[in-house]
Design a protein around this motif. Structure first.
Motif, PDB file in Angstrom:
ATOM      1  N   LYS A 338       0.862  -1.188   0.000  1.00 56.23           N
ATOM      2  CA  LYS A 338       0.000   0.000   0.000  1.00 56.23           C
ATOM      3  C   LYS A 338       0.896   1.236   0.000  1.00 56.23           C
ATOM      4  CE  LYS A 338      -4.245   1.740   0.492  1.00 56.23           C
ATOM      5  NZ  LYS A 338      -5.346   1.456  -0.458  1.00 56.23           N
ATOM      6  N   PRO A 339       0.895   2.030  -1.090  1.00 50.26           N
ATOM      7  CA  PRO A 339       1.748   3.225  -1.145  1.00 50.26           C
ATOM      8  C   PRO A 339       1.299   4.301  -0.154  1.00 50.26           C
ATOM      9  CG  PRO A 339       0.965   2.567  -3.330  1.00 50.26           C
ATOM     10  CD  PRO A 339       0.160   1.819  -2.330  1.00 50.26           C
ATOM     11  N   ARG A 346       3.448   4.134   4.094  1.00 50.43           N
ATOM     12  CA  ARG A 346       3.564   2.953   3.241  1.00 50.43           C
ATOM     13  C   ARG A 346       3.609   1.696   4.116  1.00 50.43           C
ATOM     14  NH1 ARG A 346       8.413   2.494   0.821  1.00 50.43           N
ATOM     15  NH2 ARG A 346       9.375   3.668   2.503  1.00 50.43           N
ATOM     16  N   TYR A 347       2.918   0.620   3.659  1.00 47.43           N
ATOM     17  CA  TYR A 347       2.938  -0.605   4.455  1.00 47.43           C
ATOM     18  C   TYR A 347       2.606  -1.815   3.587  1.00 47.43           C
ATOM     19  CZ  TYR A 347      -2.213  -0.255   4.608  1.00 47.43           C
ATOM     20  OH  TYR A 347      -3.542  -0.168   4.272  1.00 47.43           O
ATOM     21  N   PHE A 348       2.940  -2.993   4.121  1.00 46.17           N
ATOM     22  CA  PHE A 348       2.564  -4.267   3.510  1.00 46.17           C
ATOM     23  C   PHE A 348       1.453  -4.890   4.347  1.00 46.17           C
ATOM     24  CE2 PHE A 348       6.821  -3.716   1.786  1.00 46.17           C
ATOM     25  CZ  PHE A 348       6.676  -4.184   0.490  1.00 46.17           C
ATOM     26  N   TRP A 349       0.552  -5.600   3.665  1.00 42.63           N
ATOM     27  CA  TRP A 349      -0.552  -6.227   4.394  1.00 42.63           C
ATOM     28  C   TRP A 349      -0.979  -7.512   3.712  1.00 42.63           C
ATOM     29  CZ3 TRP A 349      -5.748  -6.284   2.295  1.00 42.63           C
ATOM     30  CH2 TRP A 349      -5.835  -5.659   1.046  1.00 42.63           C
ATOM     31  N   CYS A 350      -1.569  -8.433   4.498  1.00 41.20           N
ATOM     32  CA  CYS A 350      -2.021  -9.725   3.980  1.00 41.20           C
ATOM     33  C   CYS A 350      -3.461  -9.591   3.505  1.00 41.20           C
ATOM     34  CB  CYS A 350      -1.904 -10.801   5.061  1.00 41.20           C
ATOM     35  SG  CYS A 350      -2.445 -12.428   4.485  1.00 41.20           S
ATOM     36  N   TRP A 351      -3.630  -9.566   2.185  1.00 36.36           N
ATOM     37  CA  TRP A 351      -4.964  -9.390   1.619  1.00 36.36           C
ATOM     38  C   TRP A 351      -5.830 -10.632   1.776  1.00 36.36           C
ATOM     39  CZ3 TRP A 351      -6.360 -12.549  -2.527  1.00 36.36           C
ATOM     40  CH2 TRP A 351      -5.314 -13.252  -3.110  1.00 36.36           C
ATOM     41  N   LYS A 352      -5.218 -11.778   2.077  1.00 36.52           N
ATOM     42  CA  LYS A 352      -5.973 -13.016   2.257  1.00 36.52           C
ATOM     43  C   LYS A 352      -6.570 -13.149   3.660  1.00 36.52           C
ATOM     44  CE  LYS A 352      -6.005 -15.793  -1.404  1.00 36.52           C
ATOM     45  NZ  LYS A 352      -7.218 -16.424  -1.936  1.00 36.52           N
ATOM     46  N   ALA A 367       6.469  -0.309   5.744  1.00 38.13           N
ATOM     47  CA  ALA A 367       7.420  -0.542   4.649  1.00 38.13           C
ATOM     48  C   ALA A 367       8.784   0.062   4.929  1.00 38.13           C
ATOM     49  CB  ALA A 367       6.855   0.010   3.346  1.00 38.13           C
ATOM     50  N   ALA A 368       8.823   1.245   5.539  1.00 34.08           N
ATOM     51  CA  ALA A 368      10.104   1.908   5.822  1.00 34.08           C
ATOM     52  C   ALA A 368      10.917   1.092   6.831  1.00 34.08           C
ATOM     53  CB  ALA A 368       9.853   3.317   6.347  1.00 34.08           C
ATOM     54  N   ILE A 369      10.234   0.583   7.869  1.00 33.16           N
ATOM     55  CA  ILE A 369      10.921  -0.237   8.870  1.00 33.16           C
ATOM     56  C   ILE A 369      11.418  -1.535   8.234  1.00 33.16           C
ATOM     57  CG2 ILE A 369      10.600  -1.559  10.997  1.00 33.16           C
ATOM     58  CD1 ILE A 369       8.629   0.587  11.904  1.00 33.16           C
TER      59      ILE A 369
END
Length: 520
Positions: A338-339, A346-352, A367-369
């Protein structure tokens, strides 16, 4: 003195070489792999300069000659680069390549530069007799004919497929969920009732206002099988949590095949023989209406289309370097990126997670971390591997001595092998002249054969050990160059990710596991 280079025979056949309508007996067989092998080995046996060489065989059964992307061809070219091959034999140049430019490039430039002879028996071409001259006119013309012939076949095949589509035949191998090929009428499409019920159910939920995410979740909760599960029941590589996705649902809702329409001409090849193609605008697709039984009415399809979120304001998404290599430690599926926007970083996530509801899913990771963590771990790994390579470098002289010894062993085994081979040949001549009886001849032949088999095994073992050690030394040099170039980097780039990282797994407790791209 370096090891003696081998003679390579290259064999190829593809469907374009078989003429099913031919009435000439043996015409298809003349191009078969077994016939090519026999033909080439017989030529080698009669050629004095080649008969004493060890032979390597490279084969591509069922591959087109219009490009060089063939497994057997690539292995042979790699052996050429490693200076292991001194001569290449083919039945005719079309076995090597049907591409005029590529064939000319290899025969006129690459092989002469590498000191590799090339012989095409049926074309009467032998580079040993060319004295450094480029491809003769008649051979060059024959190569051009092969190229044009192959392209002509490709064009005719494409034209034949288009004609079948225009006549209403469905010639593609795969069908959308809900349909199957008619077993009684060739290339006809009929409804698969079991799958069709799933498609109708998806359209009914969409017509009731449910989103693709909600539909996917409902299908999962009700244990409705996916197309892959229905059609690939024997597949062993399915994920344990394999299930529906928003994209799979959306593909069904957008597919006009369910209205009874068949569209073709969606792509056009970049060039004859090319594997890739360019997408054709939808307005230019060729569509046959009322081609098969529809699964939904135009009214339902239009209703679902109206409820589809508009994409006119959708902006091009920013791609993260780790996209496609980052996975959830809970469910095993890839994570989405996700921008940055006005409200969230900004981050990552589990869409499932919203579908599977697995408690251990990584639902959020900054995302930065993550980038900082990956960079830190990568620099530590580069330093560790750099120290390992430097320590192994102290053994480099010892390794070189072992390589030289292995080379000497292989040469000596080869000499012994050829000496025994000569002795066997002389033994037969002695038997033919009556110098020994059949029993003595058989005993001596069996003894020599056992010796040759033993030496052949030793030669293979020595070659394998030599190749393993050489590859290890070359790999260390390559890795060290990459480590020096990329050490102490401050930004995670796409190039760095592609070179060093194979997979990143994120866990709910913020643990990060990285599978490196180094060869152990």
């Amino acid at each position: 003195m370096g090891e003696k280079r081998k003679t390579a025979i290259y064999l190829r056949i593809s469907t374009e070489d078989v003429q099913p309508e031919s009435t000439c007996a043996g015409e298809g067989e003349s191009l078969s792999i077994s016939h090519q092998r026999t033909y080439l080995l017989e030529y080698i046996r009669k050629d004095k300069s080649l008969s004493g060489n060890e032979v390597m065989e490279f084969c591509d059964d069922g591959f087109t000659g219009t490009n060089m992307e063939r497994p057997g061809m690539q292995k042979m070219l790699e052996a050429v680069r490693q200076n292991r091959i001194g001569c290449i034999l083919v039945k005719d140049i079309s076995r090597f390549s049907r591409n005029y430019i590529e064939a000319g490039s290899y025969l006129n430039q690459v092989f002469p530069f590498m000191g590799v002879d090339f012989i095409s028996i049926n074309d009467g071409y032998d580079s040993r007799k060319q004295n450094g001259m480029p491809l003769a006119f008649d051979t060059a013309f024959q190569t051009l004919v092969y190229d044009l012939y192959s392209k002509d076949i490709s064009v005719k095949t494409k034209s034949s497929i288009d004609s079948k589509y225009a006549a209403g035949e469905y010639v593609s191998r795969l069908l959308p969920l809900g349909y199957e090929k008619d077993k009684n009428v060739k290339n006809a499409v009929i409804v698969n009732e079991r799958e069709a019920e799933i498609v109708r159910y998806i359209f009914s939920m969409a017509a009731d206002g449910m989103t693709t995410q909600q539909i996917a979740k409902r299908l999962f909760e009700e244990r409705v099988p996916t197309a892959t599960q229905l059609r690939g029941q024997n597949r062993v590589n399915l994920k344990e949590n394999h299930t529906w996705s928003r994209a799979a649902v959306r593909n069904i809702l957008d597919n006009r095949f369910y209205l009874g329409e068949m569209a073709y001409g969606k792509t056009v090849r970049k060039s004859v023989g090319s594997k890739s193609g360019n997408a054709v605008p939808k307005s230019d697709w060729k569509v046959i209406k009322n081609h098969h039984e529809p699964l939904v009415t135009p009214e339902i399809f239009a209703c679902v289309a109206q409820k589809k979120p508009g994409n006119s304001t959708r902006r091009k998404r920013e791609k993260h370097p780790l996209t496609g290599k980052i996975y959830c430690g809970g469910c095993g599926y890839s994570l989405s990126y996700k921008p940055l926007n006005r409200k969230t970083p900004r981050y990552f996530w589990c869409w499932k997670h919203s579908i599977l509801q697995i408690p251990d899913c990584c639902t959020y990771f900054n995302a930065a971390i993550l980038e900082e963590t990956v960079l830190t771990l990568l620099n530590q790994e580069l330093m560790r591997r750099g120290d390992q390579i430097r320590n192994r470098g102290m053994l480099e002289q010892f390794q070189k001595e072992i390589l030289e010894e292995l080379g000497r062993k292989k040469t000596e085994y080869g000499k012994q092998y050829h000496e025994i081979q000569k002795e066997r040949d002389a033994l037969y001549e002695g038997y033919a002249e009556g110098q020994m009886d059949a029993k003595e001849y058989r005993e001596r032949i069996d003894r020599l054969t056992r010796q040759m088999e033993e030496l052949s095994g030793k030669i293979q073992e020595t070659e394998a050990e030599y190749s393993r050690m050489k590859e290890e030394m070359d790999r260390d040099k390559r890795d060290m160059k990459q480590i020096i170039r990329c050490s102490h980097m401050e930004t995670l780039t796409q190039e760095v990710v592609d070179v060093f990282i194979r997979k990143v797994t994120l866990y709910k407790d913020k643990r990060v596991e990285i599978e490196w791209n180094f060869t152990e």
